[in-house]
Write an enzyme that holds these catalytic residues in place. Structure first.
Site, PDB file in Angstrom:
ATOM      1  N   ASP A   1       0.966   4.124   1.457  1.00 52.63           N
ATOM      2  CA  ASP A   1       1.457   4.794   2.668  1.00 52.63           C
ATOM      3  C   ASP A   1       2.607   4.052   3.324  1.00 52.63           C
ATOM      4  O   ASP A   1       3.157   4.522   4.320  1.00 52.63           O
ATOM      5  CB  ASP A   1       0.313   5.020   3.669  1.00 52.63           C
ATOM      6  CG  ASP A   1      -0.389   3.750   4.092  1.00 52.63           C
ATOM      7  OD1 ASP A   1      -0.515   2.822   3.271  1.00 52.63           O
ATOM      8  OD2 ASP A   1      -0.835   3.666   5.257  1.00 52.63           O
ATOM      9  N   HIS A   2       3.014   2.929   2.730  1.00 54.79           N
ATOM     10  CA  HIS A   2       4.141   2.167   3.255  1.00 54.79           C
ATOM     11  C   HIS A   2       5.325   2.101   2.291  1.00 54.79           C
ATOM     12  O   HIS A   2       6.398   1.652   2.683  1.00 54.79           O
ATOM     13  CB  HIS A   2       3.693   0.744   3.620  1.00 54.79           C
ATOM     14  CG  HIS A   2       2.733   0.701   4.763  1.00 54.79           C
ATOM     15  ND1 HIS A   2       3.078   0.269   6.026  1.00 54.79           N
ATOM     16  CD2 HIS A   2       1.435   1.071   4.842  1.00 54.79           C
ATOM     17  CE1 HIS A   2       2.035   0.361   6.835  1.00 54.79           C
ATOM     18  NE2 HIS A   2       1.023   0.844   6.131  1.00 54.79           N
TER      19      HIS A   2
ATOM     20  N   ASP B   1       0.129  -3.880   8.599  1.00 56.39           N
ATOM     21  CA  ASP B   1      -1.310  -3.693   8.766  1.00 56.39           C
ATOM     22  C   ASP B   1      -2.008  -5.046   8.760  1.00 56.39           C
ATOM     23  O   ASP B   1      -1.720  -5.907   7.918  1.00 56.39           O
ATOM     24  CB  ASP B   1      -1.867  -2.835   7.635  1.00 56.39           C
ATOM     25  CG  ASP B   1      -1.359  -1.398   7.693  1.00 56.39           C
ATOM     26  OD1 ASP B   1      -0.529  -1.105   8.569  1.00 56.39           O
ATOM     27  OD2 ASP B   1      -1.804  -0.594   6.855  1.00 56.39           O
TER      28      ASP B   1
ATOM     29  N   HIS C   1      -4.711  -8.615   5.702  1.00 56.44           N
ATOM     30  CA  HIS C   1      -4.962  -7.215   5.385  1.00 56.44           C
ATOM     31  C   HIS C   1      -5.650  -7.028   4.034  1.00 56.44           C
ATOM     32  O   HIS C   1      -5.719  -5.918   3.514  1.00 56.44           O
ATOM     33  CB  HIS C   1      -3.636  -6.436   5.416  1.00 56.44           C
ATOM     34  CG  HIS C   1      -3.795  -4.957   5.327  1.00 56.44           C
ATOM     35  ND1 HIS C   1      -4.694  -4.239   6.092  1.00 56.44           N
ATOM     36  CD2 HIS C   1      -3.158  -4.035   4.530  1.00 56.44           C
ATOM     37  CE1 HIS C   1      -4.607  -2.959   5.789  1.00 56.44           C
ATOM     38  NE2 HIS C   1      -3.690  -2.801   4.837  1.00 56.44           N
TER      39      HIS C   1
ATOM     40  N   HIS D   1       0.837  -1.191   0.000  1.00 59.90           N
ATOM     41  CA  HIS D   1       0.000   0.000   0.000  1.00 59.90           C
ATOM     42  C   HIS D   1       0.879   1.251   0.000  1.00 59.90           C
ATOM     43  O   HIS D   1       1.963   1.264   0.598  1.00 59.90           O
ATOM     44  CB  HIS D   1      -0.934   0.005   1.207  1.00 59.90           C
ATOM     45  CG  HIS D   1      -2.150  -0.848   1.008  1.00 59.90           C
ATOM     46  ND1 HIS D   1      -2.886  -1.376   2.046  1.00 59.90           N
ATOM     47  CD2 HIS D   1      -2.776  -1.270  -0.130  1.00 59.90           C
ATOM     48  CE1 HIS D   1      -3.904  -2.080   1.569  1.00 59.90           C
ATOM     49  NE2 HIS D   1      -3.852  -2.035   0.256  1.00 59.90           N
TER      50      HIS D   1
END
Length: 317
Positions: free
Chosen positions: A67-68, A212, A141, A65
């Protein structure tokens, strides 16, 4: 061994929390820094710390993702400009190599060092050197997501110098050999086994850093008996349905895992932007009712991970 939190938010960067990145500072242990995830703006966060990009030689990505991972191309490029010329290894799910290579290729970025990619497919041991072993397991996730368990090897016990003196073993280079547990022969003909002159070994530390995930069975094995468990806390307990629907965890679910896995300290990160100001304290207090030794961290918080479990210290940069 220290953990520095360069990004503690989730989803998108905020005024007070950048997106995911945790640095494991191993400067005393092996003169290096390992990053776990690298969200957008990570290199800006590093500029506000005293970390040196050239010291980063391993990056562990939990999942793909944005944001990672959106901070990776910029950081990798800057590392080269700032004198980093030693190889770097990136561990992560299948696709991480393509993402990095396309990003650097389209921008015609030339690096002064080589990147080794290890795309992980099977849980288990993924890395081992003379000081650490790292394990991976899958999480839940909705996209391939990993948790990592970093296990420090036990340290040899202290050399019992007083005992050596009592036995009239002369000091000098021979002490170094005995410290390594070797058997040496003295000038008077005696053979001395170094293992007989060592105190108890010191158990290595364990750090668990989970990507996550919503509640799942694999988290327990990653977290079991860890000195520090770093766990996402995207939602509060009262938003457990949202957490489940979006494949995330609540603060209380993380605390329940910490309690069941007998960890020494729980660190909550990946906080949703909906929880600001006093809500951070609420998140922490809710979790502490289940697992007392819990802390919600902010960007640039640093935690020392000592051998003595009573010596944990969190500080701001």
């Amino acid at each position: 061994m220290k953990l520095e939190f360069l990004g503690t938010g989730s989803g998108v960067p905020g005024k007070f929390r950048n997106v995911a990145c945790t640095a494991l500072r191993l400067l005393d242990e092996c003169n290096s820094v390992w990053l776990f995830d690298c969200g957008e703006g990570t290199q800006q966060q590093i500029l506000r710390s005293n970390l040196k990009p050239r010291k980063i030689n391993k990056i562990f990505i939990t999942h793909l993702h944005g944001d990672h991972i959106f901070g990776l191309p910029g950081l990798l490029s800057s590392r080269s400009f700032q004198g980093g010329n030693t190889p770097l290894t990136i561990y992560g799910p299948k696709g991480i190599k393509k993402y990095v290579c396309v990003s650097l290729g389209v921008s015609q970025t030339k690096l002064a060092y080589h990147i080794n990619f290890v795309e992980l497919t099977k849980p288990g041991k993924i890395m081992e050197n003379n000081k650490f072993t790292v394990y991976m397991d899958t999480l839940d996730h909705g996209i391939t997501s990993f948790g990592y368990r970093v296990v420090e090897h036990d340290h040899p016990g202290q050399l019992l110098v007083n005992k050596l003196k009592r036995d009239h073993v002369p000091s000098g280079p021979i002490y170094g050999q005995l410290k390594q547990g070797k058997t040496v022969q003295l000038k008077d003909g005696r053979k001395i086994n170094g293992k007989d002159y060592l105190g108890p070994s010191v158990k290595g530390r364990i750090i668990a850093i989970l990507g996550d995930t919503r509640k799942n069975n694999h988290s327990y094995g990653l977290a079991k008996n860890a000195d520090v468990l770093v766990h996402e806390s995207t939602f509060a307990a009262e938003d457990s349905k949202l957490a489940h629907d979006y494949y995330h965890s609540t603060n209380v679910q993380a605390a329940e895992l910490a309690k069941r896995a007998h960890v020494k300290r729980l660190i909550l990160t990946h906080i949703s932007a909906r929880y600001t100001g006093h809500m951070n304290r609420v998140l922490q207090k809710q979790a502490q009712k289940v697992f007392r030794n819990t802390r919600v961290v902010n960007d640039f918080d640093m935690i020392n991970v000592p051998f003595n479990k009573h010596d944990y210290v969190i500080s701001k940069k």
